[in-house]
Each structure stands twice: as C-alpha cells, then as structure tokens.
Design a protein around this motif. Structure first.
Motif, PDB file in Angstrom:
ATOM      1  N   UNK A   1       0.828  -1.215   0.000  1.00 43.21           N
ATOM      2  CA  UNK A   1       0.000   0.000   0.000  1.00 43.21           C
ATOM      3  C   UNK A   1       0.856   1.256   0.000  1.00 43.21           C
ATOM      4  N   UNK A   2       1.905   1.261   0.810  1.00 46.29           N
ATOM      5  CA  UNK A   2       2.772   2.440   0.914  1.00 46.29           C
ATOM      6  C   UNK A   2       3.589   2.648  -0.357  1.00 46.29           C
ATOM      7  N   UNK A   3       3.966   1.565  -1.001  1.00 48.61           N
ATOM      8  CA  UNK A   3       4.665   1.676  -2.289  1.00 48.61           C
ATOM      9  C   UNK A   3       3.745   2.294  -3.342  1.00 48.61           C
ATOM     10  N   UNK A   4       2.449   1.894  -3.313  1.00 46.71           N
ATOM     11  CA  UNK A   4       1.468   2.483  -4.242  1.00 46.71           C
ATOM     12  C   UNK A   4       1.278   3.968  -3.949  1.00 46.71           C
ATOM     13  N   UNK A   5       1.196   4.302  -2.662  1.00 41.85           N
ATOM     14  CA  UNK A   5       1.034   5.707  -2.279  1.00 41.85           C
ATOM     15  C   UNK A   5       2.208   6.538  -2.775  1.00 41.85           C
ATOM     16  N   UNK A   6       3.436   6.018  -2.601  1.00 42.51           N
ATOM     17  CA  UNK A   6       4.633   6.745  -3.045  1.00 42.51           C
ATOM     18  C   UNK A   6       4.639   6.910  -4.560  1.00 42.51           C
ATOM     19  N   UNK A   7       4.252   5.866  -5.259  1.00 45.61           N
ATOM     20  CA  UNK A   7       4.195   5.919  -6.730  1.00 45.61           C
ATOM     21  C   UNK A   7       3.200   6.990  -7.199  1.00 45.61           C
TER      22      UNK A   7
END
Length: 495
Positions: free
Chosen positions: A72-78
């Motif tokens: 989820x956090x990787x998606x948010x950063x992207x």
C-alpha cells in the motif's frame, strides 16, 4: 540491534506525524469497515488514492497484514511521484512515517532507521520542522482527511487540521472541500458550535465551486444545505448538474439520493442508491440510506388503517417493508458496530415497531456498553431506550433511569433536552394526580441537580424526604448539595 537501541528507535517513531501517532487506534476503529471504505475510495475516486493507500497501510498493519501494508505504501509513493512531482517531498512525509512504523512492526529495524534518515533529510528544508517531521499544510491536510474518514468522534480534530492547512494555502481545492465537508457534518450534530450558527459550510462550499466550478461533490453538498434553507430551485439545478458531471461517483449518488428523499421523491432516491450499490456493493452508508427510504414508506403506510389479515395486500406490504428496513440497517451496522450508532438505533426502532422487543432491548443494552461515543450519541441511546421502556415495556421506573442517565452526559444537545422533556412530562403527570408524590419530587431534584440548580434541587429533595423520610437516596443527595453550597460560599470567587 540491542534492546536499548530498539527503545531509542521507538522514541523517534513516537515523534513522527503519521497514522500511527494520530490518535485513532485498533480499539476504537471498525477496521474491516474502514478497510472496505478505503478500498471503495481507491476504486472510485482518483483524487484520493494516494492518501487512501496511506491509511489502508495503517489498517492492514493493525490487522497484522504488514506485507500488504508495505505494498500500500509503495502504491502511495508511486501516486505521489506521478501526481505531485513538484511537491513530492512535502507530500511524502506521512508515507515515510508510516513506512518507518510498518518496518518497525516487522522487526526490520535497519529499514526503519533508513526511513527516519530520509525524513530527517527532508525536514531540514523546513525552518520550523523538528528533526523527523514538519507540520506543513500537506501534513495537516492528510491528517485531517484521515480523521474525517475514520469516525465522527474525530471530526472536531479534523476541522482544526484543515483550518491549519488553509492558513498557508488558502486556494487549495482539496483542503477547502474537506473543510466544507467536516463543517457540513458537524452542523448535523446537536450540541456542536456549528449547529447553533447559520451554516458555515454553505460559504465554504461556494468557495470550492469558485475554485472548481465542476466539483460535483461540492455541488450536491451545497444543494442539501440550500434545501434546508428552502432554496429549492438552485438546489435542484445543482443536483442535476452534479449527476451529469459525475454520475458514477458514490458520494455524489448518496447526497443526491438524500436530496430526493427529503424532496419526498423516495422512488428516485431508492433508484439512485441501488445504482450506488452496484458500484460499491459493501457501502454501509448506502445500505443505511436505503433503509431510511423504506422506513419513510413504512411510516407513511402506518398512517392508514391497518389490517391484521395476512392475506391483505397492505399487511403484506407492511411486512415486506419491515424486512427491507431490517435487512439494510443490519447491512449498515454489522461491519461498523463501534461507530455506526445511528444505524443500530434505527434497527432497534424498527424491531420495536414490529413488536420484537427482546431484540430491540438487546440492541439498546449493547449500545450502552460502547465506549468513546460522541456525547450526543450516548444521550440519544438513553432517550430512545427510555421511550422504549416507557411505551413498549410499560416500565416507567426504568424509563426514568435511562432519561436521567442521558441528562448526566453534560453536553448541551437536543438529545439531552429530549431526555429532560420526557422526565418533565412524567413528573408533571404524577404531580397533577398527587402533589405529595415523593418520587416525582425526587426526580425533579435529580434534574435540578444535573442542570446545576442546587437550591431548587435542595427544595425538591427536602420535599421528597419529608414525604418519604426513610429514603436514604434523598437524604444523601440533600447532604451532598448542602455541603456543595457551603463550599461555594467559602470560595466566593469560584467560577
């Protein structure tokens, strides 16, 4: 890493501004429901995906799904890199804070420190920042949104966050709309400062539409406020325009349906809500609103003479509407037993209406066990439970107990007034029959005491004690009140 180093790391984490330090925790969140609502938002609202993934990571971590939280956090950063390249470092502070916490929960302490190092480098560019966080508009905005998304008891805090964000960026559409939304919701709560004023949200919603004339959610929210003020022509134009611009946005559908229900076009409202459920089938809000529509039909039907013959079409229609109400209210509150109080009260009322008293009583008792409720919610539970005991169970003594419990919640709301008015009706009826009714004077004394009217309370408790001299409750109340007045007289400057 030694235990001492781990403890030092935890001290650093507690200084961060992110979902793990913002207050709402596992004990006071309906996690499954919040997860569903965030997933629905990711699916249907492009503008909110970054912050939705951020909050979803927090929820997943609380549920023990740390690998999913990292994703989820990787998606948010992207998303932040794609949509906010120019202000990425301002927007990423909360995400990196969450990442530090998730890594810590996974025992990945080196990774935790690496994200703290990233935060330290970012925060060096902001003059008023602490070592690992900066209270800048982007952080205030995301904090406000997450509190707004969680539950009603956090709305006041959310409002303050949006005000802080707008102090430095007054033209930000996102925060202007979020501020308008929280104002609009607080205005519906009895007892809040917003509920006593002309709707502030109207001005704020018009501000959003100045900045973005095509903002469909702002259009339907403003329409509802205009409807309250009987400005129906402009309201209808806004609703129709919003449905043209964003016909598949669940919040637009939901607010438009409420508009048509209040306009007494219940059929149109139900059609819209069913369309909304096709898009987000697990939406608790949409289920609740459908239940409210069916209840409106049921109450309209109940005004007509009722047949007790099962073969009668009116009898069958009533039975069908009751089942539809119960089904949709249950679908609304089952995933949200801690936070969707209104849906549970609505379910209990339908059970009571249908003579299912044991189920209604169980619901009321369960609600009274909840902690962390907004004060007007607790007062409403007491008021409803009291009326149930009075009208359905014919237990005046239990009704009085519940009404007094509602008054004990020291919060000025229409629900507290409802408890007080019901108590006055009961005591006045008793005193008309018998002016020497000790219990009626005792209840009046309790009401006076809860209203802060100590001398009137003493008069009523003294009368009650005179009529019932062996009642220890009246004597104890008298003693307490007299001591309190003596203490007040000894401290004349006490406010």
């Amino acid at each position: 890493m030694s235990d001492q180093e781990k403890d030092l790391l935890k001290v650093k984490l507690d200084q961060l501004q992110c979902h793990f330090t913002w207050g709402p925790q596992k004990e006071n969140i309906d996690l499954d429901d919040l997860q569903q609502r965030l997933e629905d938002t990711i699916q249907t609202n492009v503008k909110s995906r970054g912050r939705s993934y951020n909050q979803l990571a927090f929820v997943n971590c609380l549920q023990g799904n740390c690998e999913e939280a990292i994703q989820n956090l990787q998606e948010a950063e992207k998303i932040l890199k794609e949509n906010h390249e120019d202000e990425f470092e301002k927007r990423i502070i909360v995400t990196y804070g969450n990442r530090s916490w998730v890594n810590y929960h996974m025992g990945q302490l080196t990774e935790t420190q690496s994200y703290l190092d990233k935060l330290e480098r970012i925060c060096q560019q902001f003059p008023d920042a602490s070592r690992y966080t900066a209270m800048i508009p982007e952080v205030y905005g995301e904090k406000g949104w997450s509190l707004l998304k969680t539950a009603a008891q956090y709305y006041e805090d959310a409002k303050e966050c949006f005000k802080k964000a707008l102090e430095e960026d007054a033209d930000n559409i996102e925060w202007n709309f979020d501020f308008a939304t929280v104002l609009s919701r607080l205005e519906t709560f009895s007892g809040t400062s917003e509920s006593y004023k002309p709707p502030q949200s109207m001005k704020q919603l018009r501000r959003v539409l100045e900045l973005d004339p095509d903002h469909a959610e702002a259009m339907v929210l403003l329409a509802l406020k205009l409807q309250e003020c009987n400005q129906t022509e402009e309201a209808l134009e806004l609703v129709e325009g919003a449905l043209q611009k964003s016909p598949d946005l669940p919040h637009v559908i939901r607010y438009a349906a409420k508009f048509y229900r209040l306009k007494r076009d219940v059929g149109k409202a139900v059609d819209l809500l069913k369309k909304g459920l096709e898009i987000t089938p697990n939406s608790t809000i949409l289920h609740h609103q459908i239940g409210v529509c069916y209840r409106k039909k049921l109450l309209s039907l109940n005004k007509k003479p009722q047949s007790k013959r099962p073969s009668d079409p009116a009898f069958q229609q009533r039975a069908e509407l009751i089942e539809l109400c119960k089904y949709h209210f249950k679908k609304a509150f089952e995933p949200r037993p801690l936070t969707f109080i209104r849906a549970q009260l609505d379910y209990a009322r339908i059970c009571s209406l249908n003579g299912e008293y044991a189920e209604a009583e169980e619901m009321y008792n369960n609600l009274l066990q909840l902690e962390g409720l907004r004060p007007e919610n607790r007062q409403e539970i007491c008021a409803d439970f009291g009326l149930f005991e009075l009208r359905e169970k014919k237990s005046e003594s239990k009704a009085i107990t519940h009404f007094l419990e509602g008054m004990k919640v020291n919060y000025n709301s229409k629900e507290r007034k409802r408890c007080r008015d019901n108590l006055m009706t009961i005591t006045e009826r008793h005193l008309r029959r018998n002016g020497r009714d000790s219990k009626a004077h005792g209840v009046l004394g309790s009401m006076n005491q809860l209203d802060g009217k100590k001398r009137e309370a003493i008069e009523n408790f003294a009368k009650a004690s005179e009529l019932d001299p062996d009642n220890e409750e009246y004597l104890s109340a008298l003693c307490e009140l007299r001591l309190s007045i003596e203490a007040d007289n000894d401290c004349p400057n006490k406010s």
